[in-house]
Design a protein around this motif. Structure first.
Motif, PDB file in Angstrom:
ATOM      1  N   LEU A   1       2.590   4.448  11.008  1.00 44.31           N
ATOM      2  CA  LEU A   1       1.503   5.348  11.397  1.00 44.31           C
ATOM      3  C   LEU A   1       1.279   5.300  12.913  1.00 44.31           C
ATOM      4  O   LEU A   1       1.101   6.354  13.551  1.00 44.31           O
ATOM      5  CB  LEU A   1       0.220   4.981  10.644  1.00 44.31           C
ATOM      6  N   ASP A   2       1.311   4.111  13.485  1.00 44.95           N
ATOM      7  CA  ASP A   2       1.163   3.989  14.946  1.00 44.95           C
ATOM      8  C   ASP A   2       2.259   4.761  15.662  1.00 44.95           C
ATOM      9  O   ASP A   2       2.009   5.424  16.678  1.00 44.95           O
ATOM     10  CB  ASP A   2       1.191   2.517  15.374  1.00 44.95           C
TER      11      ASP A   2
ATOM     12  N   VAL B   1      -2.610  13.558  13.238  1.00 48.50           N
ATOM     13  CA  VAL B   1      -2.133  12.947  11.994  1.00 48.50           C
ATOM     14  C   VAL B   1      -3.348  12.638  11.136  1.00 48.50           C
ATOM     15  O   VAL B   1      -4.300  12.009  11.597  1.00 48.50           O
ATOM     16  CB  VAL B   1      -1.347  11.639  12.260  1.00 48.50           C
ATOM     17  N   THR B   2      -3.318  13.113   9.906  1.00 48.57           N
ATOM     18  CA  THR B   2      -4.351  12.795   8.922  1.00 48.57           C
ATOM     19  C   THR B   2      -3.712  11.896   7.880  1.00 48.57           C
ATOM     20  O   THR B   2      -2.600  12.182   7.430  1.00 48.57           O
ATOM     21  CB  THR B   2      -4.872  14.077   8.245  1.00 48.57           C
ATOM     22  N   GLU B   3      -4.388  10.794   7.511  1.00 46.92           N
ATOM     23  CA  GLU B   3      -3.776   9.891   6.536  1.00 46.92           C
ATOM     24  C   GLU B   3      -4.761   9.495   5.457  1.00 46.92           C
ATOM     25  O   GLU B   3      -5.973   9.520   5.672  1.00 46.92           O
ATOM     26  CB  GLU B   3      -3.199   8.654   7.222  1.00 46.92           C
ATOM     27  N   ILE B   4      -4.199   9.160   4.315  1.00 38.85           N
ATOM     28  CA  ILE B   4      -4.959   8.518   3.248  1.00 38.85           C
ATOM     29  C   ILE B   4      -4.174   7.297   2.789  1.00 38.85           C
ATOM     30  O   ILE B   4      -2.950   7.264   2.880  1.00 38.85           O
ATOM     31  CB  ILE B   4      -5.257   9.461   2.048  1.00 38.85           C
TER      32      ILE B   4
ATOM     33  N   VAL C   1       5.301   9.990   3.278  1.00 42.89           N
ATOM     34  CA  VAL C   1       4.803   9.042   2.285  1.00 42.89           C
ATOM     35  C   VAL C   1       5.583   7.752   2.477  1.00 42.89           C
ATOM     36  O   VAL C   1       6.817   7.770   2.470  1.00 42.89           O
ATOM     37  CB  VAL C   1       4.975   9.579   0.846  1.00 42.89           C
ATOM     38  N   ALA C   2       4.866   6.661   2.682  1.00 43.54           N
ATOM     39  CA  ALA C   2       5.515   5.360   2.881  1.00 43.54           C
ATOM     40  C   ALA C   2       4.815   4.327   2.014  1.00 43.54           C
ATOM     41  O   ALA C   2       3.589   4.284   1.954  1.00 43.54           O
ATOM     42  CB  ALA C   2       5.453   4.940   4.342  1.00 43.54           C
ATOM     43  N   GLU C   3       5.612   3.520   1.345  1.00 47.02           N
ATOM     44  CA  GLU C   3       5.087   2.414   0.549  1.00 47.02           C
ATOM     45  C   GLU C   3       5.707   1.117   1.031  1.00 47.02           C
ATOM     46  O   GLU C   3       6.900   1.063   1.335  1.00 47.02           O
ATOM     47  CB  GLU C   3       5.395   2.616  -0.939  1.00 47.02           C
ATOM     48  N   GLY C   4       4.879   0.096   1.097  1.00 46.40           N
ATOM     49  CA  GLY C   4       5.336  -1.222   1.527  1.00 46.40           C
ATOM     50  C   GLY C   4       4.156  -2.034   2.007  1.00 46.40           C
ATOM     51  O   GLY C   4       3.000  -1.699   1.735  1.00 46.40           O
ATOM     52  N   ALA C   5       4.463  -3.085   2.744  1.00 44.69           N
ATOM     53  CA  ALA C   5       3.407  -3.963   3.259  1.00 44.69           C
ATOM     54  C   ALA C   5       2.480  -3.182   4.184  1.00 44.69           C
ATOM     55  O   ALA C   5       2.924  -2.327   4.955  1.00 44.69           O
ATOM     56  CB  ALA C   5       4.029  -5.135   4.010  1.00 44.69           C
ATOM     57  N   ARG C   6       1.188  -3.483   4.092  1.00 44.08           N
ATOM     58  CA  ARG C   6       0.176  -2.758   4.870  1.00 44.08           C
ATOM     59  C   ARG C   6       0.508  -2.741   6.367  1.00 44.08           C
ATOM     60  O   ARG C   6       0.428  -1.702   7.016  1.00 44.08           O
ATOM     61  CB  ARG C   6      -1.199  -3.380   4.638  1.00 44.08           C
TER      62      ARG C   6
ATOM     63  N   VAL D   1       0.847  -1.194   0.000  1.00 45.69           N
ATOM     64  CA  VAL D   1       0.000   0.000   0.000  1.00 45.69           C
ATOM     65  C   VAL D   1       0.882   1.243   0.000  1.00 45.69           C
ATOM     66  O   VAL D   1       2.094   1.166   0.191  1.00 45.69           O
ATOM     67  CB  VAL D   1      -0.926   0.042   1.232  1.00 45.69           C
ATOM     68  N   ARG D   2       0.226   2.375  -0.214  1.00 50.16           N
ATOM     69  CA  ARG D   2       0.875   3.679  -0.083  1.00 50.16           C
ATOM     70  C   ARG D   2       0.146   4.439   1.016  1.00 50.16           C
ATOM     71  O   ARG D   2      -1.075   4.617   0.955  1.00 50.16           O
ATOM     72  CB  ARG D   2       0.786   4.453  -1.397  1.00 50.16           C
ATOM     73  N   LEU D   3       0.889   4.836   2.030  1.00 48.16           N
ATOM     74  CA  LEU D   3       0.376   5.662   3.108  1.00 48.16           C
ATOM     75  C   LEU D   3       0.885   7.079   2.898  1.00 48.16           C
ATOM     76  O   LEU D   3       2.091   7.284   2.754  1.00 48.16           O
ATOM     77  CB  LEU D   3       0.866   5.137   4.459  1.00 48.16           C
ATOM     78  N   THR D   4      -0.020   8.038   2.858  1.00 49.56           N
ATOM     79  CA  THR D   4       0.366   9.452   2.870  1.00 49.56           C
ATOM     80  C   THR D   4      -0.217  10.042   4.150  1.00 49.56           C
ATOM     81  O   THR D   4      -1.428   9.964   4.371  1.00 49.56           O
ATOM     82  CB  THR D   4      -0.167  10.207   1.645  1.00 49.56           C
TER      83      THR D   4
END
Length: 93
Positions: A61-62, A76-79, A49-54, A5-8
């Motif tokens: 994020l935690d 923290v706001t994320e998509i 911005v982080a990409e990798g395993a969910r 996934v991609r976390l922003t």
């Protein structure tokens, strides 16, 4: 099934000038398997911005929300989205 996934995330608070990006990068590298970046924004927030395993993105994020970060995180706001690729490592921008 592709679990990547991609976390922003946008982190607000006192997060600039306190080593926040450096510690975010160090944490991402410690988690392992994440690529992306941490960037200071003009409005005082830090964009991550982080990409990798969910589960690894959830771990980062935690940590962003944990209170173990430098400075002070007010929120923290994320998509979540599909990875775009193009990152070799986790960088400070």
């Amino acid at each position: 099934m592709n679990d990547d996934v991609r976390l922003t995330a946008w982190v607000r608070g006192r997060v600039q000038g306190v080593g926040f990006r450096w510690f975010t990068r160090a944490n991402a590298l410690e988690i392992g398997g994440l690529t992306g970046f941490a960037l200071n924004l003009d409005d005082g927030r830090v964009q991550v911005v982080a990409e990798g395993a969910r589960e690894k993105c959830h771990g980062l994020l935690d940590w962003l929300r944990s209170g173990d970060t430098p400075g002070r995180v007010d929120g923290v706001t994320e998509i979540w989205s599909t990875p775009r690729g193009g990152y070799d490592t986790f960088a400070i921008r």
